[in-house]
Write an enzyme that holds these catalytic residues in place. Sequence first.
Site, mmCIF file in Angstrom:
data_model
loop_
_atom_site.group_PDB
_atom_site.id
_atom_site.type_symbol
_atom_site.label_atom_id
_atom_site.label_comp_id
_atom_site.label_asym_id
_atom_site.label_seq_id
_atom_site.Cartn_x
_atom_site.Cartn_y
_atom_site.Cartn_z
ATOM 1 N N LYS A 173 0.843 -1.008 -0.340
ATOM 2 C CA LYS A 173 0.583 0.161 -0.004
ATOM 3 C C LYS A 173 1.187 0.706 -0.093
ATOM 4 C CE LYS A 173 -1.030 2.096 3.166
ATOM 5 N NZ LYS A 173 -1.543 2.667 4.764
ATOM 6 N N CYS A 243 -18.740 5.332 5.873
ATOM 7 C CA CYS A 243 -19.122 3.620 6.291
ATOM 8 C C CYS A 243 -17.199 2.882 6.859
ATOM 9 C CB CYS A 243 -18.113 3.478 4.464
ATOM 10 S SG CYS A 243 -19.000 1.089 4.668
ATOM 11 N N CYS A 250 -24.616 3.924 7.713
ATOM 12 C CA CYS A 250 -26.206 3.169 6.253
ATOM 13 C C CYS A 250 -26.975 4.468 6.270
ATOM 14 C CB CYS A 250 -26.369 2.075 6.345
ATOM 15 S SG CYS A 250 -25.103 0.756 6.632
ATOM 16 N N CYS A 253 -26.113 7.188 3.695
ATOM 17 C CA CYS A 253 -24.949 6.767 2.974
ATOM 18 C C CYS A 253 -25.825 6.571 1.385
ATOM 19 C CB CYS A 253 -24.986 5.371 2.888
ATOM 20 S SG CYS A 253 -23.827 4.345 1.202
ATOM 21 N N CYS A 259 -26.632 -1.009 -1.939
ATOM 22 C CA CYS A 259 -25.328 -1.663 -0.946
ATOM 23 C C CYS A 259 -25.465 -2.946 -0.156
ATOM 24 C CB CYS A 259 -24.700 -0.252 0.214
ATOM 25 S SG CYS A 259 -23.644 -1.459 1.093
#
Length: 265
Positions: A173, A243, A250, A253, A259
Site C-alpha cells: 500500500k 462507511c 448506512c 449513505c 449496497c
Amino acid sequence: AGSQIQGTAGIPRRSRRRKSVAIAYEPGQGDGAEPRRARWEPRDWREQLERIREMRRSRDAPVDEMGVQKCYDSSAPPQVMRYQVLLALMLSSQTKDQVTSAAMLRLRRRGLTVDTVLQMDDETLGQIIYPVGFWRNKVKYIKQTTAILKQKYGGDIPSTVEELVQLPGVGPKMAHLAMHIAWDSVAGIAVDTHVHRISNRLKWVKKETKHPEETRVALEDWLPRDLWKEINWLLVGFGQQTCLPVNPRCSQCLNQDICPAAKRL
C-alpha cells in the site's frame, strides 16, 4: 442456408473451434449481460462510485486535511519531498492521520532530510514520532531504510513498486501511494484497511478477500485503470466519515439502496 454452409466449409479448424467456444460461453453470461465483455465486474459499481464521489465532494475527511499528501514540504527540493512522502507513509501505518500529521510536523521542524535523520539517535527520533503506532519498530525501520536510500539511491527513493517494497517497513500500500504522490505514477491501486473493507461490503471483489493485497489484485482485475489513483482517496475518506469499521452510518449513505452490506447491518 447454402451460404452458411459454404462459409463454414472455408473456415480453418482453429477458427471453428474458437467460434464454438464463444457460442458455448454466451448462456453462462445470464440475461442482460454484455456479450462484448467476458470480464467480470460488480453490479451497480458505476452508480455506487458516482454516489461516493458526491458524498466526498466537500473533501473534509481527515485524509483530505491531514493525509500523507499534506504532510510533506511542497517547497523542498524534489528529492527531499519524495523522502518526506515515504517517511509519512511509514509513520501512517496503524496510525490516525491526525497523529501522523503532527509527527511529520515535528520532524520537519528539525529539518527532515536523509542526512538529518541519519545523524539523529534512535531515542531522539522515537521521542519526535511518538505516539504513532508501533513507534519503536518504526524508529528501527526508518533508520534502516534511510541508510539504504543514502547508500543505494543517492538519498532519493526508488521509482518502482518492486524496489520500494524491499525497503524495511514499506508494504505494498505504501509503495503504490509513494508512486502516486512522490513520482506521480500509477503502478497499481493503493489498498488500505478502508479500501479493503468497503470493497468487500460493496461486493467489488468477485469473492470475499481476507487481506488488502488480495483486494488490490481483485480490484485491478476489473476496475478501469484511469480510476486507480482516485479510488484510494475516495474510499479512505468515505471509510473515515460514513462507511465506518464498526457501526457504519448506512442511514446517511447515498448507496443505502444499492449496497449489499446495508441490508444486513
